[in-house]
Design a protein around this motif. Structure first.
Motif, PDB file in Angstrom:
ATOM      1  N   THR A  24       0.890  -1.249   0.044  1.00  0.00           N
ATOM      2  CA  THR A  24      -0.004   0.067  -0.074  1.00  0.00           C
ATOM      3  C   THR A  24       0.848   1.244   0.045  1.00  0.00           C
ATOM      4  N   THR A  25       2.085   1.173   0.742  1.00  0.00           N
ATOM      5  CA  THR A  25       2.993   2.270   0.702  1.00  0.00           C
ATOM      6  C   THR A  25       3.399   2.506  -0.646  1.00  0.00           C
ATOM      7  N   TYR A  26       3.936   1.619  -1.524  1.00  0.00           N
ATOM      8  CA  TYR A  26       4.208   1.571  -2.760  1.00  0.00           C
ATOM      9  C   TYR A  26       3.323   1.951  -3.630  1.00  0.00           C
ATOM     10  N   SER A  27       2.323   1.548  -3.407  1.00  0.00           N
ATOM     11  CA  SER A  27       1.151   2.185  -4.243  1.00  0.00           C
ATOM     12  C   SER A  27       0.878   3.599  -4.197  1.00  0.00           C
ATOM     13  N   LEU A  28       0.745   3.971  -2.990  1.00  0.00           N
ATOM     14  CA  LEU A  28       0.520   5.662  -2.991  1.00  0.00           C
ATOM     15  C   LEU A  28       1.474   6.267  -3.594  1.00  0.00           C
ATOM     16  N   PHE A  29       2.712   6.022  -3.669  1.00  0.00           N
ATOM     17  CA  PHE A  29       3.526   6.733  -4.506  1.00  0.00           C
ATOM     18  C   PHE A  29       3.718   6.575  -5.748  1.00  0.00           C
ATOM     19  N   VAL A  30       3.442   5.452  -6.490  1.00  0.00           N
ATOM     20  CA  VAL A  30       3.275   5.174  -7.806  1.00  0.00           C
ATOM     21  C   VAL A  30       2.032   5.882  -8.486  1.00  0.00           C
ATOM     22  N   VAL A  31       1.000   5.580  -7.589  1.00  0.00           N
ATOM     23  CA  VAL A  31      -0.230   6.449  -8.013  1.00  0.00           C
ATOM     24  C   VAL A  31      -0.136   7.828  -8.062  1.00  0.00           C
TER      25      VAL A  31
ATOM     26  N   SER B 133      -0.211  10.064 -11.415  1.00  0.00           N
ATOM     27  CA  SER B 133      -1.413  10.761 -11.616  1.00  0.00           C
ATOM     28  C   SER B 133      -0.909  12.320 -11.738  1.00  0.00           C
ATOM     29  N   LEU B 134       0.033  12.489 -11.249  1.00  0.00           N
ATOM     30  CA  LEU B 134       0.681  14.021 -11.214  1.00  0.00           C
ATOM     31  C   LEU B 134       1.110  14.198 -12.435  1.00  0.00           C
ATOM     32  N   VAL B 135       1.996  13.384 -13.129  1.00  0.00           N
ATOM     33  CA  VAL B 135       2.464  13.381 -14.642  1.00  0.00           C
ATOM     34  C   VAL B 135       1.267  13.582 -15.430  1.00  0.00           C
TER      35      VAL B 135
ATOM     36  N   SER C  59      -2.503  10.766  -2.641  1.00  0.00           N
ATOM     37  CA  SER C  59      -1.509   9.761  -2.675  1.00  0.00           C
ATOM     38  C   SER C  59      -0.276   9.972  -2.142  1.00  0.00           C
ATOM     39  N   PHE C  60       0.227  11.469  -2.502  1.00  0.00           N
ATOM     40  CA  PHE C  60       1.541  11.781  -1.951  1.00  0.00           C
ATOM     41  C   PHE C  60       1.289  12.246  -0.305  1.00  0.00           C
ATOM     42  N   VAL C  61       0.013  12.607   0.032  1.00  0.00           N
ATOM     43  CA  VAL C  61      -0.013  13.093   1.377  1.00  0.00           C
ATOM     44  C   VAL C  61       0.079  11.633   2.186  1.00  0.00           C
ATOM     45  N   GLY C  62      -0.364  10.580   1.616  1.00  0.00           N
ATOM     46  CA  GLY C  62      -0.655   9.358   2.535  1.00  0.00           C
ATOM     47  C   GLY C  62       0.766   8.563   2.287  1.00  0.00           C
ATOM     48  N   PHE C  63       1.621   8.900   1.225  1.00  0.00           N
ATOM     49  CA  PHE C  63       3.017   8.399   1.206  1.00  0.00           C
ATOM     50  C   PHE C  63       3.829   8.918   2.049  1.00  0.00           C
TER      51      PHE C  63
ATOM     52  N   LEU D 219      11.342   0.873  -6.783  1.00  0.00           N
ATOM     53  CA  LEU D 219       9.867   1.693  -6.748  1.00  0.00           C
ATOM     54  C   LEU D 219       9.783   2.831  -7.967  1.00  0.00           C
ATOM     55  N   LEU D 220      11.189   3.407  -8.176  1.00  0.00           N
ATOM     56  CA  LEU D 220      11.233   4.336  -9.142  1.00  0.00           C
ATOM     57  C   LEU D 220      11.209   3.597 -10.559  1.00  0.00           C
ATOM     58  N   GLU D 221      11.761   2.551 -10.485  1.00  0.00           N
ATOM     59  CA  GLU D 221      11.617   1.641 -11.968  1.00  0.00           C
ATOM     60  C   GLU D 221      10.321   1.296 -12.089  1.00  0.00           C
ATOM     61  N   PHE D 222       9.266   0.926 -11.144  1.00  0.00           N
ATOM     62  CA  PHE D 222       8.039   0.550 -11.517  1.00  0.00           C
ATOM     63  C   PHE D 222       7.138   1.878 -11.888  1.00  0.00           C
ATOM     64  N   THR D 223       7.399   3.094 -11.295  1.00  0.00           N
ATOM     65  CA  THR D 223       6.847   4.339 -11.438  1.00  0.00           C
ATOM     66  C   THR D 223       7.029   4.858 -12.913  1.00  0.00           C
ATOM     67  N   LEU D 224       8.247   4.418 -13.272  1.00  0.00           N
ATOM     68  CA  LEU D 224       8.487   4.741 -14.688  1.00  0.00           C
ATOM     69  C   LEU D 224       7.789   4.138 -15.705  1.00  0.00           C
ATOM     70  N   PHE D 225       7.232   2.742 -15.374  1.00  0.00           N
ATOM     71  CA  PHE D 225       6.645   2.040 -16.440  1.00  0.00           C
ATOM     72  C   PHE D 225       5.257   2.656 -16.312  1.00  0.00           C
ATOM     73  N   SER D 226       4.715   2.858 -15.076  1.00  0.00           N
ATOM     74  CA  SER D 226       3.371   3.403 -14.922  1.00  0.00           C
ATOM     75  C   SER D 226       3.168   4.675 -15.588  1.00  0.00           C
ATOM     76  N   THR D 227       4.125   5.458 -15.427  1.00  0.00           N
ATOM     77  CA  THR D 227       4.076   6.677 -15.975  1.00  0.00           C
ATOM     78  C   THR D 227       4.124   6.617 -17.412  1.00  0.00           C
TER      79      THR D 227
END
Length: 272
Positions: free
Chosen positions: A46-53, A57-59, A201-205, A219-227
């Motif tokens: 759930t922590t990782y999800s908050l950062f990724v989401v 979403s911000l991008v 999401s960022f507030v939760g993270f 976390l950054l690798e996963f976020t890159l794919f999601s972005t």
């Protein structure tokens, strides 16, 4: 890299793609992806999800802001009470959940399992909303109603609690409420939803930044794919009708929720 990890990164693209197309919904997949494809324990998932989401979403919201499609008054009305409840959930509610959560006649419900059951319930609720979703059509013969910002703020409190507890962005709830309560057209509701999800999401993270076991490289690798997925989704949104896509994705979420429930039941039985 193992096939399971490759599948996980591919799923990250799909999650971002759905957020870009529909303004929400894809984030509901990130926790199961982390738990079942990358074998990350549920609380950390759930922590990782908050950062990724949040990042994804911000991008995605930047292009909508540049096109002036984001309603900032609705964003503030929803987001301020929402990030208060997100913060409370991450700092106080989740850490306060006892482990095990329940012990009764030899049955033990661990905190990790309880979070997954709760998340599966959220997915079932989201799937129902997506499958039954339709774009509200304004009645041109009826007088225009003013936005109901008080109710929108209360909805923000509830969605923030959901986001902080489960790691889901809550877009499947935010978009309909922006249409019904803030009286936004669908395309503006989708755009505004992305910015709200990012803030929540960022507030939760932030409530989990004190953890020293975060794997930032992963976390950054996963976020890159999601972005990358959300950028593709925003482009395709110009050509794809969001409602049929949302219904189809709702059925997929329903299947994933069923898988989580069955998997947790089988795991619990194997431990008896």
């Amino acid at each position: 890299m193992q096939l399971q990890e490759l599948t996980g990164y591919g799923a990250a693209i799909v999650a971002g793609l759905v957020i870009g197309l529909a303004g929400g919904g894809g984030s509901i997949l990130t926790v199961p992806i982390f738990v079942y494809l990358f074998r990350i324990e549920p609380v950390m998932a759930t922590t990782y999800s908050l950062f990724v989401v949040g990042t994804t979403s911000l991008v995605g919201s930047v292009s909508h802001i540049l096109r002036r499609e984001v309603d900032f008054r609705s964003t503030a009305t929803f987001a301020v009470p929402s990030f208060v409840s997100v913060f409370i959930a991450r700092w106080f509610l989740v850490p306060a959940i006892p482990d095990p959560l329940l012990e009764l006649d030899g049955f033990v419900l661990a905190k990790q399992d309880a979070i997954l059951y709760f998340f599966a319930f959220v997915m079932l609720f989201a799937a129902r909303g997506m499958i039954r979703s339709s774009e509200p059509k304004a009645d041109k013969s009826a007088p225009a109603e003013p936005p109901r910002y008080g109710l929108l703020a209360l909805d923000g409190l509830a969605v923030g609690l959901l986001t902080g507890t489960s790691g889901a962005g809550g877009g499947f709830l935010i978009v309909p409420m922006l249409v019904l309560l803030a009286k936004l057209p669908m395309h503006r509701a989708v755009a505004t939803s992305m910015l709200i999800i990012a803030v929540n999401s960022f507030v939760g993270f932030l409530g989990d930044l004190h953890r020293n076991d975060l794997n930032w490289r992963f976390l950054l690798e996963f976020t890159l794919f999601s972005t990358g997925g959300i950028l593709i989704g925003i482009y395709l949104a110009q050509f794809v009708a969001p409602m049929p896509l949302k219904r189809g994705f709702g059925w997929f979420v329903l299947v994933v929720a069923g898988y989580i429930i069955v998997q947790e039941i089988l795991t619990s039985r194997s431990m008896l």
